[in-house]
Design a protein around this motif. Structure first.
Motif, PDB file in Angstrom:
ATOM      1  N   LYS A 221       0.850  -1.195   0.000  1.00 46.55           N
ATOM      2  CA  LYS A 221       0.000   0.000   0.000  1.00 46.55           C
ATOM      3  C   LYS A 221       0.889   1.250   0.000  1.00 46.55           C
ATOM      4  N   ASP A 222       0.662   2.102  -0.986  1.00 44.06           N
ATOM      5  CA  ASP A 222       1.499   3.294  -1.139  1.00 44.06           C
ATOM      6  C   ASP A 222       0.749   4.506  -0.592  1.00 44.06           C
ATOM      7  N   LEU A 223       0.923   4.801   0.675  1.00 42.19           N
ATOM      8  CA  LEU A 223       0.223   5.898   1.339  1.00 42.19           C
ATOM      9  C   LEU A 223       1.093   7.149   1.349  1.00 42.19           C
ATOM     10  N   PRO A 224       0.487   8.329   1.209  1.00 41.88           N
ATOM     11  CA  PRO A 224       1.276   9.564   1.145  1.00 41.88           C
ATOM     12  C   PRO A 224       1.582  10.131   2.529  1.00 41.88           C
ATOM     13  N   LEU A 225       2.614  10.956   2.581  1.00 33.68           N
ATOM     14  CA  LEU A 225       2.849  11.760   3.782  1.00 33.68           C
ATOM     15  C   LEU A 225       1.720  12.764   3.927  1.00 33.68           C
ATOM     16  N   GLU A 226       1.317  13.042   5.158  1.00 36.04           N
ATOM     17  CA  GLU A 226       0.253  14.014   5.392  1.00 36.04           C
ATOM     18  C   GLU A 226       0.794  15.180   6.221  1.00 36.04           C
ATOM     19  N   PRO A 227       0.967  16.342   5.594  1.00 37.70           N
ATOM     20  CA  PRO A 227       1.419  17.512   6.360  1.00 37.70           C
ATOM     21  C   PRO A 227       0.258  18.089   7.169  1.00 37.70           C
ATOM     22  N   PHE A 228       0.506  18.342   8.449  1.00 36.38           N
ATOM     23  CA  PHE A 228      -0.499  18.963   9.303  1.00 36.38           C
ATOM     24  C   PHE A 228      -0.002  20.348   9.699  1.00 36.38           C
ATOM     25  N   GLU A 229      -0.693  20.937  10.628  1.00 36.97           N
ATOM     26  CA  GLU A 229      -0.383  22.303  11.041  1.00 36.97           C
ATOM     27  C   GLU A 229       1.070  22.444  11.474  1.00 36.97           C
ATOM     28  N   GLY A 230       1.744  23.431  10.921  1.00 35.81           N
ATOM     29  CA  GLY A 230       3.123  23.711  11.291  1.00 35.81           C
ATOM     30  C   GLY A 230       4.145  22.859  10.564  1.00 35.81           C
ATOM     31  N   THR A 231       3.714  22.098   9.542  1.00 42.35           N
ATOM     32  CA  THR A 231       4.636  21.253   8.775  1.00 42.35           C
ATOM     33  C   THR A 231       4.364  21.421   7.292  1.00 42.35           C
ATOM     34  N   ARG A 232       5.302  20.977   6.476  1.00 39.86           N
ATOM     35  CA  ARG A 232       5.118  20.969   5.031  1.00 39.86           C
ATOM     36  C   ARG A 232       6.036  19.931   4.399  1.00 39.86           C
ATOM     37  N   ILE A 233       5.719  19.568   3.160  1.00 40.24           N
ATOM     38  CA  ILE A 233       6.562  18.646   2.410  1.00 40.24           C
ATOM     39  C   ILE A 233       7.806  19.395   1.939  1.00 40.24           C
ATOM     40  N   ASP A 234       8.961  18.766   2.109  1.00 35.63           N
ATOM     41  CA  ASP A 234      10.206  19.370   1.649  1.00 35.63           C
ATOM     42  C   ASP A 234      10.135  19.563   0.134  1.00 35.63           C
ATOM     43  N   PRO A 235      10.322  20.813  -0.353  1.00 37.08           N
ATOM     44  CA  PRO A 235      10.227  21.061  -1.802  1.00 37.08           C
ATOM     45  C   PRO A 235      11.288  20.307  -2.603  1.00 37.08           C
ATOM     46  N   ASN A 236      12.360  19.871  -1.953  1.00 32.70           N
ATOM     47  CA  ASN A 236      13.417  19.152  -2.652  1.00 32.70           C
ATOM     48  C   ASN A 236      13.319  17.632  -2.496  1.00 32.70           C
ATOM     49  N   ASN A 237      12.360  17.182  -1.677  1.00 36.67           N
ATOM     50  CA  ASN A 237      12.225  15.750  -1.435  1.00 36.67           C
ATOM     51  C   ASN A 237      10.784  15.465  -1.030  1.00 36.67           C
ATOM     52  N   SER A 238      10.029  14.896  -1.955  1.00 38.42           N
ATOM     53  CA  SER A 238       8.602  14.654  -1.706  1.00 38.42           C
ATOM     54  C   SER A 238       8.356  13.596  -0.640  1.00 38.42           C
ATOM     55  N   ASN A 239       9.399  12.895  -0.232  1.00 43.51           N
ATOM     56  CA  ASN A 239       9.253  11.874   0.811  1.00 43.51           C
ATOM     57  C   ASN A 239       9.717  12.362   2.181  1.00 43.51           C
ATOM     58  N   MET A 240       9.919  13.687   2.302  1.00 47.00           N
ATOM     59  CA  MET A 240      10.406  14.254   3.557  1.00 47.00           C
ATOM     60  C   MET A 240       9.427  15.309   4.062  1.00 47.00           C
ATOM     61  N   LEU A 241       9.086  15.192   5.353  1.00 44.97           N
ATOM     62  CA  LEU A 241       8.236  16.190   6.003  1.00 44.97           C
ATOM     63  C   LEU A 241       9.116  17.040   6.910  1.00 44.97           C
ATOM     64  N   ILE A 242       8.991  18.364   6.773  1.00 49.85           N
ATOM     65  CA  ILE A 242       9.819  19.265   7.582  1.00 49.85           C
ATOM     66  C   ILE A 242       8.932  20.221   8.353  1.00 49.85           C
ATOM     67  N   ALA A 243       9.526  20.793   9.405  1.00 51.02           N
ATOM     68  CA  ALA A 243       8.786  21.777  10.200  1.00 51.02           C
ATOM     69  C   ALA A 243       8.647  23.069   9.404  1.00 51.02           C
ATOM     70  N   ASP A 244       7.490  23.731   9.576  1.00 54.44           N
ATOM     71  CA  ASP A 244       7.248  25.022   8.916  1.00 54.44           C
ATOM     72  C   ASP A 244       7.055  26.115   9.962  1.00 54.44           C
ATOM     73  N   ALA A 245       7.242  25.761  11.224  1.00 54.40           N
ATOM     74  CA  ALA A 245       7.078  26.720  12.315  1.00 54.40           C
ATOM     75  C   ALA A 245       7.885  26.236  13.508  1.00 54.40           C
ATOM     76  N   LYS A 246       8.146  27.161  14.436  1.00 51.89           N
ATOM     77  CA  LYS A 246       8.831  26.798  15.669  1.00 51.89           C
ATOM     78  C   LYS A 246       7.790  26.273  16.657  1.00 51.89           C
ATOM     79  N   GLY A 247       8.104  25.177  17.332  1.00 48.90           N
ATOM     80  CA  GLY A 247       7.160  24.654  18.304  1.00 48.90           C
ATOM     81  C   GLY A 247       7.486  23.232  18.719  1.00 48.90           C
ATOM     82  N   VAL A 248       6.482  22.573  19.251  1.00 45.34           N
ATOM     83  CA  VAL A 248       6.624  21.225  19.789  1.00 45.34           C
ATOM     84  C   VAL A 248       6.101  20.215  18.764  1.00 45.34           C
ATOM     85  N   PRO A 249       6.955  19.261  18.319  1.00 47.32           N
ATOM     86  CA  PRO A 249       6.508  18.264  17.347  1.00 47.32           C
ATOM     87  C   PRO A 249       5.602  17.210  17.982  1.00 47.32           C
TER      88      PRO A 249
END
Length: 286
Positions: A221-249
């Motif tokens: 099963k090929d499931l996608p990464l799901e970015p939630f509040e304060g995160t986003r998909i790395d524009p250089n790597n579609s398989n990487m989720l990075i923080a988009d804000a300062k805070g608690v993961p």
């Protein structure tokens, strides 16, 4: 002068003269003994003809003088009910030709076996002809099909510690005492911090039968990464989720979020001092 003659075309061994005319041998046992001492000892004896030569008859001159024959090695292959295993059976030659690698491959091809043949196993199997006695029978597995290998589902690997990982425990001071107000640093991330990596699903590997029929593999099963509040998909790597804000993961099933507010239902000695970069929401104060 030999008392036997060999016809290469037919493979028959014959007496050059009828025993009654030659005066020897006088019994079938003597004839068999002579055969065993001849170059045709490994041939297949024709017992019916040998026996008739020593039965008194006025028509003895019409009797066959053929007493033995060369028999080539015989190879048979058997495929199991699931078309996944091929067993070869060989009867060794008795004065005839052995089974060569080319001959064995031809027999397999005639049986429809085109996949999973082990040339090493086949070579070892055929080599036994030189070790087995004439007319011996033996078997071995010479080909295998392959079961399909199922693919793996997509995996999600956390790359940082989260609020859930933090174990709130009092910290020891330099004097050996425990400070109930110091429960360790709050885990925080900043924008660009790698949070989670997706390992894509694999398609699996198709299997096959010995007849070459494909046995399709089940893909993962090929499931996608799901970015939630304060995160986003790395524009250089579609398989990487990075923080988009300062805070608690905070870890979620197929993604993460970054909270900029710490929420507590009550405050007591188990609640750590907050960083001045964070806001704190309290439902009740003990």
């Amino acid at each position: 002068m030999s008392m036997f003659s060999f016809d290469e075309q037919s493979g028959y061994v014959s007496l050059c003269e009828h025993p009654r005319d030659a005066g020897f041998p006088t019994t079938s046992s003597q004839l068999i003994e002579l055969l065993e001492q001849s170059p045709y000892a490994n041939y297949e004896y024709i017992d019916a003809n040998i026996g008739k030569l020593f039965i008194p008859s006025s028509q003895y001159q019409s009797q066959s003088l053929v007493v033995a024959k060369a028999v080539d090695a015989q190879l048979e292959v058997k495929v199991d009910a699931k078309n996944m295993v091929v067993e070869a059976s060989l009867t060794t030659a008795r004065g005839g030709k052995i089974v060569s690698m080319d001959m064995a491959q031809e027999v397999l091809a005639e049986a429809g076996v085109i996949k999973g043949i082990s040339l090493r196993a086949l070579d070892t199997f055929l080599g036994q002809q030189f070790k087995q006695p004439p007319g011996a029978h033996y078997s071995a597995i010479v080909a295998h099909g392959r079961m399909p290998k199922e693919g793996t589902d997509a995996k999600f690997v956390r790359l940082c510690s989260t609020a859930q990982d933090r174990v709130l425990s009092p910290q020891a001071t330099s004097g050996g005492k425990v400070d109930m107000r110091n429960l360790g640093a709050i885990i925080t991330v900043k924008p660009g911090t790698p949070l989670m990596q997706r390992v894509p699903a694999t398609p699996g590997e198709d299997g096959f039968t010995v007849f070459g029929d494909v046995m399709p593999a089940k893909s993962g099963k090929d499931l996608p990464l799901e970015p939630f509040e304060g995160t986003r998909i790395d524009p250089n790597n579609s398989n990487m989720l990075i923080a988009d804000a300062k805070g608690v993961p905070v870890a979620l099933p197929r993604g993460m979020r970054v909270d900029d507010v710490l929420c507590f239902h009550h405050v007591d000695v188990s609640t750590n001092a907050m960083s001045n970069l964070m806001a704190v929401s309290l439902s009740a104060v003990m």
